[in-house]
Design an enzyme around this catalytic site. Structure first.
Site, mmCIF file in Angstrom:
data_model
loop_
_atom_site.group_PDB
_atom_site.id
_atom_site.type_symbol
_atom_site.label_atom_id
_atom_site.label_comp_id
_atom_site.label_asym_id
_atom_site.label_seq_id
_atom_site.Cartn_x
_atom_site.Cartn_y
_atom_site.Cartn_z
ATOM 1 N N LEU A 153 3.838 12.347 3.683
ATOM 2 C CA LEU A 153 3.621 11.548 2.480
ATOM 3 C C LEU A 153 4.965 11.345 1.785
ATOM 4 O O LEU A 153 5.690 12.311 1.550
ATOM 5 C CB LEU A 153 2.640 12.245 1.523
ATOM 6 C CG LEU A 153 1.243 12.562 2.083
ATOM 7 C CD1 LEU A 153 0.449 13.393 1.078
ATOM 8 C CD2 LEU A 153 0.496 11.288 2.435
ATOM 9 N N HIS A 154 5.306 10.088 1.470
ATOM 10 C CA HIS A 154 6.608 9.860 0.860
ATOM 11 C C HIS A 154 6.624 8.770 -0.206
ATOM 12 O O HIS A 154 7.589 8.676 -0.959
ATOM 13 C CB HIS A 154 7.621 9.475 1.946
ATOM 14 C CG HIS A 154 7.429 8.099 2.484
ATOM 15 N ND1 HIS A 154 6.442 7.790 3.394
ATOM 16 C CD2 HIS A 154 8.078 6.926 2.234
ATOM 17 C CE1 HIS A 154 6.507 6.507 3.693
ATOM 18 N NE2 HIS A 154 7.477 5.953 3.001
ATOM 19 N N ARG A 155 5.592 7.953 -0.299
ATOM 20 C CA ARG A 155 5.653 6.827 -1.227
ATOM 21 C C ARG A 155 5.592 7.309 -2.679
ATOM 22 O O ARG A 155 4.828 8.217 -3.003
ATOM 23 C CB ARG A 155 4.523 5.834 -0.943
ATOM 24 C CG ARG A 155 4.675 5.156 0.408
ATOM 25 C CD ARG A 155 3.674 4.055 0.652
ATOM 26 N NE ARG A 155 3.880 3.493 1.979
ATOM 27 C CZ ARG A 155 4.755 2.539 2.270
ATOM 28 N NH1 ARG A 155 5.485 2.015 1.304
ATOM 29 N NH2 ARG A 155 4.895 2.088 3.500
#
Length: 309
Positions: free
Chosen positions: A148-150
């Site tokens: 997860l990075h957004r």
């Protein structure tokens, strides 16, 4: 690389402006004939803008992808670059329809397949024997891999809701979550549950191995949706939309929505199963060859290679 722009991290405007300023000199000094821009990041747009103003031909790799969400910076980059491009190279069937709907002539579009899968195929032998999850005592097919990075997920309260949901999942399926250092600092006070393994980011080969050996993958990344489809690993995407709908059509990817609570449904969704329809056409490890053919056939390189006839 022959040239390093040293742009670094910054706001979207500053980063784009720095690339434009620094790459213009390279284009002029090197008398560039054609610029190939891949993907949808800020440097993609910046290089295309500079090339356009200098009258240099532009080729967009991964053209025609659309999520329908203009709040995503990547979506704006895609749309603008496609309007500027002289040759648009697509990797999935819906891309042509997206481009035609925006007034792009089909004569400028070529279906070449997915060059990111080329990269995966090229290194497959190098990651086949890697076992990155073994450090947690986990075997192939035993765990949920998470990436997860957004900002919408990791920069606000949704991150902690997602971690709570992952803790619930970890009670039935072990979870491996390589965490970006900035995100990890926000989790300093989070008490990790049993079966929830947080670790440093993995390198490309280790991450591909972790995907290939996972029971399933939870992500908000477009590229991971494609890699899992090729690898035959179920993917769950924590977003409201995707610019890779072919992965949904193929049955390898499930949109959960931007709802951390939906993470807790993953075990039951896996138990329900479902049939994936296989790898999309031209995701075969030979896309780069078709890119080269398309470039030559386009005539954009005639000053370099001569008449292809």
């Amino acid at each position: 690389p022959d040239f390093e722009l040293k742009v670094g991290s910054a706001s979207h405007a500053v980063q784009t402006a720095r690339v434009m300023e620094r790459i213009e000199t390279v284009f002029v000094d090197e008398a560039v004939d054609v610029v190939v821009v891949p993907g949808d990041v800020n440097s993609t747009l910046a290089a295309a803008l500079v090339a356009s103003k200098l009258g240099i031909a532009i080729v967009h790799l991964e053209a025609g992808l659309r999520s329908g969400d203009r709040t995503m910076p990547e979506e704006l980059n895609r749309i603008l670059v496609d309007q500027l491009s002289d040759l648009l190279l697509t990797h999935s069937p819906e891309a042509l329809g997206n481009l035609e709907a925006e007034g792009v002539s089909a004569d400028k579009v070529r279906m070449v397949g997915n060059t990111m899968i080329d990269a995966l195929v090229a290194v497959r032998a190098r990651f086949a024997d890697l076992t990155p999850a073994a450090e947690f005592g986990l075997s192939s097919g035993e765990y949920l891999l998470v990436t997860l990075h957004r900002p919408a997920l990791v920069d606000g309260p949704l991150l902690f809701e997602a971690m709570q949901a992952l803790s619930e999942v970890a009670a039935s399926i072990p979870v491996v979550f390589p965490v970006h250092p900035r995100t990890m600092s926000r989790l300093s006070e989070f008490e990790s549950a049993e079966g929830l393994h947080l670790c440093k980011p993995l390198g490309y080969l280790d991450f591909l191995a972790a995907q290939a050996q996972a029971r399933a993958v939870l992500t908000d990344s477009g590229g991971v949706q494609e890699e899992t489809t090729f690898l035959g690993v179920p993917c769950f995407t924590l977003r409201d939309n995707t610019e890779r709908p072919v992965t949904i059509d193929r049955g390898s990817n499930t949109l959960l929505g931007l709802d951390p609570q939906a993470i807790s449904t993953i075990p039951s969704l896996l138990s329900a199963g479902g049939d994936a329809a296989g790898v999309p056409d031209l995701w075969d490890g030979h896309s780069a060859e078709r890119v080269a053919d398309a470039l030559i056939e386009s005539g954009l390189l005639e000053s370099i290679v001569g008449d292809p006839a």
